[in-house]
Design an enzyme around this catalytic site. Sequence first.
Site, PDB file in Angstrom:
ATOM      1  N   GLU A 290       0.801  -1.227   0.000  1.00  0.00           N
ATOM      2  CA  GLU A 290       0.000   0.000   0.000  1.00  0.00           C
ATOM      3  C   GLU A 290       0.835   1.279   0.000  1.00  0.00           C
ATOM      4  OE1 GLU A 290       0.385  -2.270   2.417  1.00  0.00           O
ATOM      5  OE2 GLU A 290       0.240  -1.413   4.431  1.00  0.00           O
ATOM      6  N   HIS A 314      -8.079  -4.078  -1.227  1.00  0.00           N
ATOM      7  CA  HIS A 314      -7.309  -4.204   0.019  1.00  0.00           C
ATOM      8  C   HIS A 314      -6.265  -3.085   0.136  1.00  0.00           C
ATOM      9  CE1 HIS A 314      -5.304  -6.490   3.313  1.00  0.00           C
ATOM     10  NE2 HIS A 314      -4.231  -5.876   2.825  1.00  0.00           N
ATOM     11  N   HIS A 318      -6.046   0.384   2.743  1.00  0.00           N
ATOM     12  CA  HIS A 318      -4.928   0.812   3.596  1.00  0.00           C
ATOM     13  C   HIS A 318      -4.724   2.334   3.577  1.00  0.00           C
ATOM     14  CE1 HIS A 318      -3.016  -2.685   5.344  1.00  0.00           C
ATOM     15  NE2 HIS A 318      -2.855  -3.305   4.194  1.00  0.00           N
ATOM     16  N   GLU A 337      -3.874  -4.512   9.396  1.00  0.00           N
ATOM     17  CA  GLU A 337      -4.358  -5.519   8.445  1.00  0.00           C
ATOM     18  C   GLU A 337      -5.788  -6.009   8.713  1.00  0.00           C
ATOM     19  OE1 GLU A 337      -2.970  -5.955   5.696  1.00  0.00           O
ATOM     20  OE2 GLU A 337      -0.980  -5.111   6.072  1.00  0.00           O
ATOM     21  N   ASP A 395       8.141  -9.819  10.359  1.00  0.00           N
ATOM     22  CA  ASP A 395       7.523 -10.628   9.310  1.00  0.00           C
ATOM     23  C   ASP A 395       6.758 -11.830   9.870  1.00  0.00           C
ATOM     24  OD1 ASP A 395       8.065  -9.597   6.825  1.00  0.00           O
ATOM     25  OD2 ASP A 395       8.849 -11.530   6.133  1.00  0.00           O
ATOM     26  N   TYR A 403      -4.681 -10.557   9.909  1.00  0.00           N
ATOM     27  CA  TYR A 403      -5.581 -10.289   8.788  1.00  0.00           C
ATOM     28  C   TYR A 403      -7.010 -10.749   9.082  1.00  0.00           C
ATOM     29  CZ  TYR A 403      -1.613  -9.168   5.737  1.00  0.00           C
ATOM     30  OH  TYR A 403      -0.517  -8.581   5.175  1.00  0.00           O
TER      31      TYR A 403
HETATM   32  N1  BES Z   1       0.996  -4.371   3.811  1.00  0.00           N
HETATM   33  C1  BES Z   1       0.789  -5.674   3.302  1.00  0.00           C
HETATM   34  C2  BES Z   1       2.049  -6.362   2.877  1.00  0.00           C
HETATM   35  C3  BES Z   1       3.102  -6.516   3.952  1.00  0.00           C
HETATM   36  C4  BES Z   1       2.766  -6.785   5.267  1.00  0.00           C
HETATM   37  C5  BES Z   1       4.419  -6.409   3.621  1.00  0.00           C
HETATM   38  C6  BES Z   1       3.769  -6.915   6.230  1.00  0.00           C
HETATM   39  C7  BES Z   1       5.403  -6.539   4.572  1.00  0.00           C
HETATM   40  C8  BES Z   1       5.081  -6.790   5.893  1.00  0.00           C
HETATM   41  C9  BES Z   1      -0.210  -5.671   2.148  1.00  0.00           C
HETATM   42  O1  BES Z   1      -1.228  -4.748   2.292  1.00  0.00           O
HETATM   43  C10 BES Z   1      -0.877  -7.010   2.116  1.00  0.00           C
HETATM   44  O2  BES Z   1      -1.512  -7.339   3.073  1.00  0.00           O
HETATM   45  N2  BES Z   1      -0.741  -7.733   1.017  1.00  0.00           N
HETATM   46  C11 BES Z   1      -1.374  -9.017   0.843  1.00  0.00           C
HETATM   47  C12 BES Z   1      -2.606  -8.851  -0.009  1.00  0.00           C
HETATM   48  C13 BES Z   1      -3.881  -9.157   0.536  1.00  0.00           C
HETATM   49  C14 BES Z   1      -5.047  -9.011  -0.380  1.00  0.00           C
HETATM   50  C15 BES Z   1      -4.121  -9.788   1.813  1.00  0.00           C
HETATM   51  C16 BES Z   1      -0.424  -9.916   0.093  1.00  0.00           C
HETATM   52  O3  BES Z   1       0.546  -9.423  -0.467  1.00  0.00           O
HETATM   53  O4  BES Z   1      -0.668 -11.107   0.037  1.00  0.00           O
HETATM   54 ZN    ZN Z   2      -2.546  -5.375   3.854  1.00  0.00          ZN
END
Ligand code: BES
Ligand code: ZN
Length: 623
Positions: A290, A314, A318, A337, A395, A403
């Site tokens: 995002e 999604h 954000h 999330e 991470d 989520y």
């Molecule tokens: N912000 C996240 C990605 C992220 C989280 C990167 C933590 C590094 C550390 C992003 O918004 C996300 O949640 N992406 C998901 C997509 C989703 C539709 C759940 C993904 O990449 O799978």
């Molecule tokens: Zn996200």
Amino acid sequence: MKIWNIVIILGFGATMLLAGCASENQSAHRSQAILDMKRATDHHSYSKPDEAVVTHLHWDAVVDFDTRIIAATATYDIRTASDAKRILFDAVDLDISEVRVDGQETPWEVGPDQPFIGQPLSIPVTKDSKQVSISYSSSPDAGALLWVEGEQPFLFTQSQAILARTWIPCQDSPGVRFTYSAEVEVPKGTMALMSATNPTEQSPDSRYSFKMDQPIPSYLLALAVGNVEFRSVGAHTGVYAVPELIDAAEYEFGEMEQLLVAAESLYGPYAWERYDLLVLPPAFPFGGMENPRLTFATPTIIAGDRSLVALVAHELAHSWSGNLVTNSTWDDFWLNEGFTVYFEQRIMEAVYGSEISEMLATLSYQGLVDEVDEIMDTNPDDTHLKLHLQNRNPDDGMTAIAYDKGCFFLRLLEQTVGRDKFDAFLKTYFETNAFSVMDTERFIVYLKANLLQDKAQLEAVNLDAWIYGAGLPANCPEVRSARIERVDATLSGWESGTIATADLPWNDWVYQERYRFLSNINDATSADRMAELDATWQMTSTGNNEVLFAWLEQAVRSTYTPAYERLESFLVNIGRRKFLTPLYRGLVETDQKPLADAIYAKARPNYHSVATGTMDELLRTPE
Ligand code: BES
Ligand code: ZN
């Protein structure tokens, strides 16, 4: 060797930061500073914003693909406490050549390296210091960066959670916000894009200027460099992609403006002016990121039929949950999330109807139940919404807990007080806390004061069980989707032999139904039956990467070897961790580790550090 002294500031009060503030701008900073006083300690940053904090960054950089180095000067405006002695930044493998404070060259110190969090960079300042500038080069192995070689060189960054410090020295804590501007020089034939105002055409002199006037935390700093084109898809929306994908991207994301309009009508005005999306190379380790004003996205959501746009909903969501109201530390990740998944489903409902959004919720519920089971076996504390990530890689918090448990908690709140009241609450929450941080404990106070005033409702929700308890509380809302139930019935019919493969209603199903079917096939399904499906529906050549992924995972679990060529090309070309982990794990768990190792040896050079980190661990040979 220098001895690193950590100075602990005791009894540092808000009043010290108030000294000398005059202008309106400063008074805005002041209220932010008071807010920050209540901020929880961030275990993943060395910065001590209460002593000295950045307010604006000017970044002047040259991007060199040959050496894989970014050479830059980061000039920060800072605000200091009356007894400030130093300003602390986070850094990983940055080669610092010069530091200046208000124009004067100054010695600096870099402390010892710690796993995940890197090194503290300490620069002496006083209460009168106004500006710090750091000249440095990033390492060719910088964790945030992926340099894609070949005919189409491409560079992108991924800063969340704590990788911004690998390419910019920064106070890398979500509670520190700053505005920024940048001047970036890139190779001929490429365009530079950032999480800021962006160009729409290549500049003849290969230099690009950027401005981000709304304060953001460092994890939202982003840069991409490549031969991309821009297409507008609406009044405030557009897409960037390489020439080969720009037409497909323009169609796939052609409804972005509708998503934006729907989001605004739910939870208030969009704060970032434009919403554009950049299609990255397939090595991008996530589905989406995002970055403000410019979502970074994997090309694997281009399916040709707009079936995977929930991911755009999604990342767009954000813009409120996360970018406007930001988790205070990574232990509060669910505030980013969980809110975003809830908001995503509301946008999907508004634009595509509740049949679609309830299918999404049902899939999310299944993913949640599976992952809760898995985590409960090993580390039950990791199923708390409030996470425990000290001394760990943040991470690790990227699971279905933040989520989907987060989303279902919000669904429960909605169900408890009614949708109208809940929507009004959320809208006010975003408005009241805009451009600020929120931590779990403050959220609970806010929730009790503004939504759950009724004692019976408060008790029925059982905040403790959700936020500090393990597993999925008994009052978790149920989701039902008639269409998903029909898929489940069809699957049992197919498995028991009452429904023939040729009679499966594959062509009537949308992506969510196909995914449900494929991801629930019994692991014991024989390779012969897999071959039947493949022959009837040409699974191996589907253009929908989510469907392909579910198919390949099943193929691995059933040792359906005719799909292995496709499996290998998928794993070598695509670096999205959500796909890689289950596929490599499936191979390991079915005694096919040598195959996993052989494919990984070819694929690894194409992956981003976020993905290699996870796969190295997964494929490590036990000692
Ligand atoms: N912000 C996240 C990605 C992220 C989280 C990167 C933590 C590094 C550390 C992003 O918004 C996300 O949640 N992406 C998901 C997509 C989703 C539709 C759940 C993904 O990449 O799978
Ligand atoms: Zn996200």
